[in-house]
Design a protein around this motif. Structure first.
Motif, PDB file in Angstrom:
ATOM      1  N   ASP A 161       0.824  -1.213   0.000  1.00 46.36           N
ATOM      2  CA  ASP A 161       0.000   0.000   0.000  1.00 46.36           C
ATOM      3  C   ASP A 161       0.856   1.261   0.000  1.00 46.36           C
ATOM      4  O   ASP A 161       0.931   1.958  -1.006  1.00 46.36           O
ATOM      5  CB  ASP A 161      -0.963   0.031   1.188  1.00 46.36           C
ATOM      6  N   ALA A 162       1.513   1.576   1.102  1.00 47.41           N
ATOM      7  CA  ALA A 162       2.084   2.905   1.301  1.00 47.41           C
ATOM      8  C   ALA A 162       3.020   3.334   0.177  1.00 47.41           C
ATOM      9  O   ALA A 162       2.873   4.430  -0.389  1.00 47.41           O
ATOM     10  CB  ALA A 162       2.818   2.966   2.645  1.00 47.41           C
ATOM     11  N   ALA A 163       3.979   2.485  -0.170  1.00 49.18           N
ATOM     12  CA  ALA A 163       4.923   2.862  -1.223  1.00 49.18           C
ATOM     13  C   ALA A 163       4.231   2.954  -2.575  1.00 49.18           C
ATOM     14  O   ALA A 163       4.494   3.868  -3.363  1.00 49.18           O
ATOM     15  CB  ALA A 163       6.081   1.866  -1.277  1.00 49.18           C
ATOM     16  N   ALA A 164       3.343   1.998  -2.853  1.00 46.44           N
ATOM     17  CA  ALA A 164       2.616   2.028  -4.119  1.00 46.44           C
ATOM     18  C   ALA A 164       1.733   3.275  -4.212  1.00 46.44           C
ATOM     19  O   ALA A 164       1.591   3.878  -5.280  1.00 46.44           O
ATOM     20  CB  ALA A 164       1.771   0.770  -4.274  1.00 46.44           C
ATOM     21  N   THR A 165       1.156   3.674  -3.091  1.00 47.78           N
ATOM     22  CA  THR A 165       0.312   4.867  -3.083  1.00 47.78           C
ATOM     23  C   THR A 165       1.144   6.122  -3.311  1.00 47.78           C
ATOM     24  O   THR A 165       0.720   7.035  -4.034  1.00 47.78           O
ATOM     25  CB  THR A 165      -0.475   4.948  -1.759  1.00 47.78           C
ATOM     26  N   GLY A 166       2.322   6.196  -2.712  1.00 48.87           N
ATOM     27  CA  GLY A 166       3.188   7.337  -2.962  1.00 48.87           C
ATOM     28  C   GLY A 166       3.600   7.418  -4.419  1.00 48.87           C
ATOM     29  O   GLY A 166       3.600   8.492  -5.033  1.00 48.87           O
ATOM     30  N   TYR A 167       3.962   6.285  -5.000  1.00 45.23           N
ATOM     31  CA  TYR A 167       4.340   6.231  -6.419  1.00 45.23           C
ATOM     32  C   TYR A 167       3.171   6.657  -7.294  1.00 45.23           C
ATOM     33  O   TYR A 167       3.320   7.442  -8.241  1.00 45.23           O
ATOM     34  CB  TYR A 167       4.781   4.819  -6.762  1.00 45.23           C
ATOM     35  N   PHE A 168       1.979   6.154  -6.970  1.00 46.96           N
ATOM     36  CA  PHE A 168       0.765   6.501  -7.708  1.00 46.96           C
ATOM     37  C   PHE A 168       0.470   7.995  -7.590  1.00 46.96           C
ATOM     38  O   PHE A 168       0.039   8.634  -8.551  1.00 46.96           O
ATOM     39  CB  PHE A 168      -0.397   5.681  -7.155  1.00 46.96           C
ATOM     40  N   GLY A 169       0.736   8.566  -6.397  1.00 43.02           N
ATOM     41  CA  GLY A 169       0.521  10.000  -6.221  1.00 43.02           C
ATOM     42  C   GLY A 169       1.367  10.826  -7.166  1.00 43.02           C
ATOM     43  O   GLY A 169       0.901  11.803  -7.758  1.00 43.02           O
ATOM     44  N   ALA A 170       2.637  10.432  -7.327  1.00 45.49           N
ATOM     45  CA  ALA A 170       3.498  11.139  -8.282  1.00 45.49           C
ATOM     46  C   ALA A 170       3.022  10.899  -9.707  1.00 45.49           C
ATOM     47  O   ALA A 170       3.040  11.806 -10.547  1.00 45.49           O
ATOM     48  CB  ALA A 170       4.939  10.673  -8.102  1.00 45.49           C
ATOM     49  N   GLN A 171       2.581   9.691  -9.973  1.00 43.59           N
ATOM     50  CA  GLN A 171       2.077   9.358 -11.311  1.00 43.59           C
ATOM     51  C   GLN A 171       0.854  10.208 -11.660  1.00 43.59           C
ATOM     52  O   GLN A 171       0.752  10.746 -12.774  1.00 43.59           O
ATOM     53  CB  GLN A 171       1.731   7.871 -11.346  1.00 43.59           C
ATOM     54  N   LEU A 172      -0.066  10.368 -10.717  1.00 42.90           N
ATOM     55  CA  LEU A 172      -1.265  11.182 -10.949  1.00 42.90           C
ATOM     56  C   LEU A 172      -0.919  12.649 -11.188  1.00 42.90           C
ATOM     57  O   LEU A 172      -1.679  13.373 -11.828  1.00 42.90           O
ATOM     58  CB  LEU A 172      -2.220  11.083  -9.757  1.00 42.90           C
ATOM     59  N   GLY A 173       0.236  13.092 -10.662  1.00 40.31           N
ATOM     60  CA  GLY A 173       0.633  14.482 -10.841  1.00 40.31           C
ATOM     61  C   GLY A 173       1.004  14.827 -12.267  1.00 40.31           C
ATOM     62  O   GLY A 173       1.105  16.009 -12.618  1.00 40.31           O
ATOM     63  N   ASP A 174       1.193  13.786 -13.100  1.00 40.78           N
ATOM     64  CA  ASP A 174       1.541  14.017 -14.507  1.00 40.78           C
ATOM     65  C   ASP A 174       2.727  14.990 -14.611  1.00 40.78           C
ATOM     66  O   ASP A 174       2.679  15.990 -15.334  1.00 40.78           O
ATOM     67  CB  ASP A 174       0.330  14.541 -15.282  1.00 40.78           C
ATOM     68  N   ILE A 175       3.778  14.682 -13.870  1.00 45.65           N
ATOM     69  CA  ILE A 175       4.934  15.573 -13.729  1.00 45.65           C
ATOM     70  C   ILE A 175       5.677  15.699 -15.053  1.00 45.65           C
ATOM     71  O   ILE A 175       5.994  14.699 -15.701  1.00 45.65           O
ATOM     72  CB  ILE A 175       5.876  15.038 -12.636  1.00 45.65           C
ATOM     73  N   ALA A 176       5.937  16.929 -15.448  1.00 46.73           N
ATOM     74  CA  ALA A 176       6.733  17.207 -16.643  1.00 46.73           C
ATOM     75  C   ALA A 176       8.163  17.515 -16.229  1.00 46.73           C
ATOM     76  O   ALA A 176       8.432  17.923 -15.085  1.00 46.73           O
ATOM     77  CB  ALA A 176       6.136  18.370 -17.419  1.00 46.73           C
ATOM     78  N   GLU A 177       9.093  17.338 -17.151  1.00 44.44           N
ATOM     79  CA  GLU A 177      10.497  17.557 -16.850  1.00 44.44           C
ATOM     80  C   GLU A 177      10.723  18.973 -16.326  1.00 44.44           C
ATOM     81  O   GLU A 177      10.285  19.949 -16.923  1.00 44.44           O
ATOM     82  CB  GLU A 177      11.353  17.328 -18.093  1.00 44.44           C
ATOM     83  N   GLY A 178      11.381  19.055 -15.167  1.00 47.55           N
ATOM     84  CA  GLY A 178      11.705  20.345 -14.572  1.00 47.55           C
ATOM     85  C   GLY A 178      10.651  20.906 -13.656  1.00 47.55           C
ATOM     86  O   GLY A 178      10.851  21.978 -13.056  1.00 47.55           O
TER      87      GLY A 178
END
Length: 382
Positions: free
Chosen positions: A161-178
């Motif tokens: 749960d916890a680590a996968a949820t953190g990873y998913f949180g970054a994934q949902l952010g749709d982070i662009a380079e920079g």
């Protein structure tokens, strides 16, 4: 078997319960070798989740050894070491076919929004959890995965749960380079979200919390800039200053409804900052994001009153993304990151308690004593 049981708010104990049995041909019975207490378990412990019934066993983060399998199980055998995602899902409904395992349509008769979750009240199906010696795992051919030989058990359990949820949180952010990414909350989810943000191209990662020992972990584990919100009159203003008065490109809300608070704080919002849970953390996210930015919400929220600044989110043109994590969907890429040392889930683990001491474990975790970030539970031999 021995299992943690709920006896009312702040009242848990270890008691004898009937060992679970095969109820469906695709069930498995797993002997738990390692479990964890999650921050969202505290909502149950504090009595904030509805329909948390006396006698319920908590625990949605656990790994173990297959003890018994139903007649139709093909992918597992007795003796297999498995990690079990916190989602219970059928694998074949409209949602599961699209990888939305946390929204499975066939496993929770009590709600239409969320699917099934182990040990998380009857609002998520009423399934007993893994803070016990044994647990019944439905749809055993779909959810559990055999633990790779190279993977550390403590990495495996945190990834349920916890680590996968953190990873998913970054994934949902749709982070662009920079991008500049702000993470609210430095618990296990926020720490992994900060680590994962770098993997997804962030140029700057900032973590906000109020506990210095957690902020230190954010600096050492996630190499993030940190801010203790208690040191500022208005942390949102400080975030604007830090971003040329534009705001963050992405804000990941990893605190949830009850980072460190009481029911009164939820209802009135009178306490400060993340301690108020809802709506404070969500409103900070809305206020701290730049116009056109993205907010990712992976903190756990129950049906408590929220006074969220939705109009501000609308007028700023924000993208809000959120869900319970479809854990198994994250695992293939996460496994590679863990194997290569880019993600380090077990770094969040600070405490280990025998199952018989679980009441003390909940107290230490709830009260944030002794620098506790992530406690594990070790069931005694059957």
């Amino acid at each position: 078997m021995r299992a943690m049981v709920y006896r009312g708010p702040y009242k848990i104990r270890v008691e004898e319960k009937d060992k679970p049995v095969i109820e469906h041909p695709n069930d498995a019975i797993v002997r738990v070798t390692l479990a964890a207490i999650c921050g969202s378990d505290l909502h149950l412990y504090h009595g904030l989740m509805p329909d948390t019934r006396i006698g319920h066993t908590f625990g949605h983060e656990f790994i173990g050894v297959v003890d018994e399998v139903g007649s139709s199980v093909r992918n597992l055998q007795v003796g297999d070491r498995v990690m079990v995602p916190f989602n219970i899902f059928c694998g074949s409904c409209w949602y599961c076919a699209r990888g939305l395992y946390s929204n499975c349509h066939n496993v929770n008769p009590n709600a239409t929004a969320v699917g099934g979750i182990y040990g998380y009240s009857h609002t998520t199906g009423g399934y007993d959890g893994g803070q016990s010696q044994f647990v019944r795992v439905p749809f055993a051919d779909v959810g559990p995965v055999k633990i790779p030989d190279w993977m550390h058990d403590e990495d495996a359990v945190v990834m349920t749960d916890a680590a996968a949820t953190g990873y998913f949180g970054a994934q949902l952010g749709d982070i662009a380079e920079g991008d500049t990414v702000v993470v609210l909350g430095a618990g296990p989810v926020g720490l992994t979200a900060a680590q994962s943000s770098w993997l997804m191209g962030a140029g700057r990662v900032i973590v906000i919390d109020h506990l210095e020992y957690r902020l230190e972990k954010a600096r050492t584990m996630a190499h993030a800039e940190t801010f203790n919100f208690t040191e500022y009159d208005d942390i949102v203003v400080e975030m604007k200053k830090q971003t040329d008065y534009l705001g963050a490109d992405v804000v990941i809300e990893a605190a949830g409804a009850e980072a460190d608070g009481s029911f009164l704080q939820h209802v009135t919002g009178t306490k400060l900052k993340l301690q108020g849970g809802s709506p404070i953390a969500l409103n900070w996210a809305i206020d701290s994001a730049r116009k056109g930015g993205t907010i990712s919400v992976v903190g756990a929220y129950g049906p408590v009153p929220n006074a969220v600044k939705f109009g501000d989110a609308l007028n700023k043109g924000l993208t809000l993304r959120m869900n319970q994590t479809p854990v198994k969907r994250q695992w293939p890429r996460m496994f590679e990151h863990v194997r290569n040392g880019y993600l380090t889930p077990r770094e969040t683990v600070t405490h280990r308690f025998p199952l018989e001491d679980i009441a003390e474990a909940y107290h230490v975790f709830s009260a944030k004593l002794d620098g506790c970030i992530k406690p594990l539970v070790l069931p005694s031999a059957a």
